[in-house]
Design an enzyme around this catalytic site. Structure first.
Site, PDB file in Angstrom:
ATOM      1  N   ASP A  14     116.129  -4.692  16.073  1.00  0.00           N
ATOM      2  CA  ASP A  14     116.569  -5.022  17.430  1.00  0.00           C
ATOM      3  C   ASP A  14     117.462  -6.253  17.289  1.00  0.00           C
ATOM      4  O   ASP A  14     116.981  -7.358  17.051  1.00  0.00           O
ATOM      5  CB  ASP A  14     115.325  -5.320  18.291  1.00  0.00           C
ATOM      6  CG  ASP A  14     115.671  -5.972  19.630  1.00  0.00           C
ATOM      7  OD1 ASP A  14     116.859  -5.969  20.009  1.00  0.00           O
ATOM      8  OD2 ASP A  14     114.739  -6.466  20.302  1.00  0.00           O
ATOM      9  N   LYS A  75     126.509 -11.553  20.373  1.00  0.00           N
ATOM     10  CA  LYS A  75     126.419 -10.222  20.995  1.00  0.00           C
ATOM     11  C   LYS A  75     127.217 -10.156  22.302  1.00  0.00           C
ATOM     12  O   LYS A  75     127.588  -9.084  22.758  1.00  0.00           O
ATOM     13  CB  LYS A  75     124.939  -9.910  21.243  1.00  0.00           C
ATOM     14  CG  LYS A  75     124.653  -8.481  21.628  1.00  0.00           C
ATOM     15  CD  LYS A  75     123.168  -8.230  21.554  1.00  0.00           C
ATOM     16  CE  LYS A  75     122.740  -6.965  22.240  1.00  0.00           C
ATOM     17  NZ  LYS A  75     121.297  -6.768  22.194  1.00  0.00           N
ATOM     18  N   GLU A 180     118.600   0.342  23.458  1.00  0.00           N
ATOM     19  CA  GLU A 180     117.400  -0.511  23.501  1.00  0.00           C
ATOM     20  C   GLU A 180     116.314   0.038  24.440  1.00  0.00           C
ATOM     21  O   GLU A 180     115.154   0.151  24.027  1.00  0.00           O
ATOM     22  CB  GLU A 180     117.802  -1.938  23.889  1.00  0.00           C
ATOM     23  CG  GLU A 180     118.516  -2.638  22.740  1.00  0.00           C
ATOM     24  CD  GLU A 180     119.331  -3.849  23.154  1.00  0.00           C
ATOM     25  OE1 GLU A 180     119.230  -4.288  24.314  1.00  0.00           O
ATOM     26  OE2 GLU A 180     120.079  -4.359  22.307  1.00  0.00           O
ATOM     27  N   ASP A 206     114.987  -3.497  31.299  1.00  0.00           N
ATOM     28  CA  ASP A 206     115.142  -4.302  30.075  1.00  0.00           C
ATOM     29  C   ASP A 206     116.083  -5.480  30.342  1.00  0.00           C
ATOM     30  O   ASP A 206     117.306  -5.328  30.364  1.00  0.00           O
ATOM     31  CB  ASP A 206     115.693  -3.386  28.963  1.00  0.00           C
ATOM     32  CG  ASP A 206     115.886  -4.107  27.633  1.00  0.00           C
ATOM     33  OD1 ASP A 206     115.637  -5.321  27.567  1.00  0.00           O
ATOM     34  OD2 ASP A 206     116.293  -3.447  26.661  1.00  0.00           O
TER      35      ASP A 206
END
Ligand code: AMP
Length: 618
Positions: A14, A75, A180, A206
């Site tokens: 992850d 990211k 994810e 999420d």
């Protein structure tokens, strides 16, 4: 890792905005792998200094001292253009420097070993992936190659491709990119398989450090078959934004009190960000906390109370957006709220009470599922997928069947700046769809095909994935020559487009090249070489630091040893040896590993000769 057999199982990673996590299928179950500090998640942070490069906890721990060269949030940059308004907004609050590289790619500028270095977001992400790979390798004692890496469901093709490239730079064979929330749902399915006795609808909410995803899935009895119905989200919304609001608020308060602007002071901003993040976490349990920082800016101390209510007011706009995204996801899936059987919380920011409260209210007081670990569920699911894809025959892996969707519409730009959709969003993948277009001019010899991804009507408002030219169209009046564009999305949600002149059969394929911001093979290879070089430098630095510490420790031990020594003929010699070595160390801070080892041996030979004493009497 030399000499270790290369038969390590595939791992699941992850790669989070703020934290990353790695897991593996071992002994018939998933194990979350702790890093060298014993932590189950690792900060997605890389720092550069005059002496060394640090990754993970060690990088995060020194951020306040070295903010301009401590990189986080890679990211939020990956697969984006420098000119992107989100990048421009983030840059205002980042203590590190980002500049515009070729073809509008953002480049991060740091000072490393006294020199200015530029890195792409892919390279920084590859360093974090490399750290996760190393963590897994030391745990498994084997060289790790195959991996499943997760990305936010709402990542576009460029962001996915760039993440894959980051994996390649880290010498990982990325066997699959999965979303994810889907990975989290796999974890939930596995954990609750005996309780899932019929088909259920599951909504995964999420909210992480930098991205927000909502996924609606159906799960068949036993939890092994997952069918994604719709996804929605924002690849630029998460805990970092909440921190930024707090930082901004504190900076304003500082300005109000002292009439001084601290936003140009990178060190102050870095310290403030750390303090705000800590305060935010405390506010998830307490109603009140305080932010106290000595000498924050121009020697002025800063102290202010921060209430949960204030935090909620500052971030209410973001929270409302989260709920609107849930609504959009349900709309796309054509599902009414009461049909959602389970709402699963994933990502560190779902610990915020207001977020939970608003979500619970939206679902008419339904209990939210907090049984999956919000920090680990994504890596857990990725590792199950990795085991399945590498042929693990355990029932839980064998039975896993994942049917995902494409998060954003894909199509071409046509006359009048119109976006013409070929594959609508939320289409199950893998998929292949074709559409036929006509030429728009008489005797048009070629067409420049512009491939976009997004939901806006005007093509230029969407994300341009790439452009390619198909030439050799036989002369014909406008509208007569026909071209077929075929869009194919693979299981990683990555796209290939081909165009065909129907009359001749000639085809042209879109490979997203450097001109579109994507790395070409040579660049990836060059970065892989650099990565090896950086790793070697890190190892050498660590070796030297170990040798340095060993000599310091030896001096300290010898000093202690001789403290209570009396009537020893060698005492004087030992004292002189210790004093000389101490002085030498002070004057030779940059000594090589060999020199340090030699000095240690020499000191030991003086203080601990072969005929060494018993009970400190010689
Ligand atoms: P993730 O990307 O899932 O690792 O989530 C990381 C984000 O969750 C960071 O922005 C953290 O500050 C945030 N976070 C972690 N724990 C808490 C907490 N107790 N309260 C609020 N935010 C948190």
């Amino acid at each position: 890792m030399d000499g270790k057999r290369n038969n390590a199982p595939a791992i699941g990673i992850d790669l989070g905005t703020t934290y990353s996590c790695v897991a593996v299928w071992k002994h018939g179950r998933i194990e979350i792998i702790p890093n060298d500090q014993g932590n189950r998640t690792t900060p997605s942070c890389v720092a550069f200094s005059d002496a060394e490069r640090l990754i993970g906890d060690s990088a995060k721990n020194q951020v306040a001292m070295n903010p301009a060269n401590t990189i986080f949030d890679a990211k939020r940059l990956i697969g984006r253009r420098f000119g992107d308004s989100k990048v421009q907004d983030d840059m205002k609050l980042w203590p590190f420097r980002v500049i515009q590289g070729p073809v509008d790619t953002p480049k991060i500028v740091v000072s490393y070993k006294g020199e200015e270095n530029e890195f792409l977001a892919e390279e920084i992400s590859s360093m974090i992936l490399g750290k996760m790979k190393e963590t897994a390798e030391s745990y498994l004692g084997k060289v790790v190659k195959d991996s499943v890496i997760t990305v936010p469901a709402y990542f576009n093709d460029s962001q996915r491709q760039a993440t894959k490239d980051a994996g390649a730079i880290a010498e990982l064979n990325v066997i699959r990119i999965i979303n994810e929330p889907t990975a989290a749902a796999i974890a939930y399915g596995l954990d609750n398989k005996s309780d899932i006795t019929c088909k259920i609808n599951v909504l995964v909410f999420d909210l992480g450090g930098g991205t927000f995803d909502v996924s609606l899935l159906t799960m068949a009895e036993g939890g092994g078959t997952l069918e994604v119905k719709a996804v929605a989200g924002d690849t630029h919304l998460g805990g970092e934004d909440f921190d930024s609001r707090m930082v901004h608020h504190c900076a304003q308060e500082f300005n109000r009190r002292w009439n001084k602007d601290l936003t140009g002071n990178k060190r102050a901003l870095g310290r403030l960000r750390c303090a705000c993040e800590k305060a935010k976490r405390i506010l998830s349990c307490n109603n009140l906390t305080s932010i106290d920082l000595d000498c924050l800016h121009e020697g002025i101390d800063f102290s202010m109370k921060f209430s949960r209510a204030k935090f909620e007011v500052l971030n209410m706009g973001f929270f409302v957006k989260c709920i609107e995204t849930v609504e959009a996801c349900l709309r796309d899936a054509k599902m009414e709220k009461p049909y959602v059987n389970e709402v699963i919380l994933v990502g560190g920011s779902t610990r915020i009470p207001k977020v939970q409260c608003m979500l619970q209210e939206f679902f008419e007081r339904k209990e939210l599922c907090k049984s999956v670990n919000p920090d680990e569920a994504v890596a857990y699911g990725a590792a199950v997928m990795a085991a399945k894809l590498s042929g693990n025959n355990h029932k839980s892996c064998r039975d896993l069947l994942l049917l995902d969707v494409t998060p954003l519409s894909l199509g071409v730009g046509i006359l009048g700046d119109i976006f013409d959709v070929v594959i609508p969003r939320n289409t199950p993948i893998p998929t292949k769809k074709s559409k036929v277009y006509n030429t728009s001019r008489d005797n048009q010899p070629c067409v420049d095909v512009q491939v976009y991804q997004g939901e806006r009507t005007r093509s230029t408002d969407n994300h341009l994935l790439g452009t390619f030219r198909i030439s050799g169209i036989p002369p014909a009046p406008k509208g007569i020559a026909k071209l077929e564009y075929c869009f194919e999305i693979d299981a990683n949600c990555i796209l290939t487009v081909t165009a065909k002149i129907l009359s001749t059969g000639k085809t042209e394929k879109l490979t997203i090249t450097n001109a579109n911001g994507r790395l070409c093979m040579e660049e990836i290879e060059k970065m892989m070489e650099d990565a090896v070089k950086y790793k070697q430098e890190d190892q050498e630095y660590r070796k030297r630091a170990d040798a340095f510490n060993a000599l310091e420790e030896c001096i300290y031990n010898m000093k202690n040893k001789i403290k209570n020594m009396e009537n020893c003929k060698r005492l004087k010699k030992m004292e002189r040896g210790i004093a000389d070595t101490t002085k030498w160390l002070e004057q030779n801070q940059a000594a090589s590993v060999d020199e340090l080892h030699r000095m240690k041996k020499h000191l030991e030979s003086i203080c601990m000769p072969k005929f060494w004493f018993v009970n400190n009497v010689c």
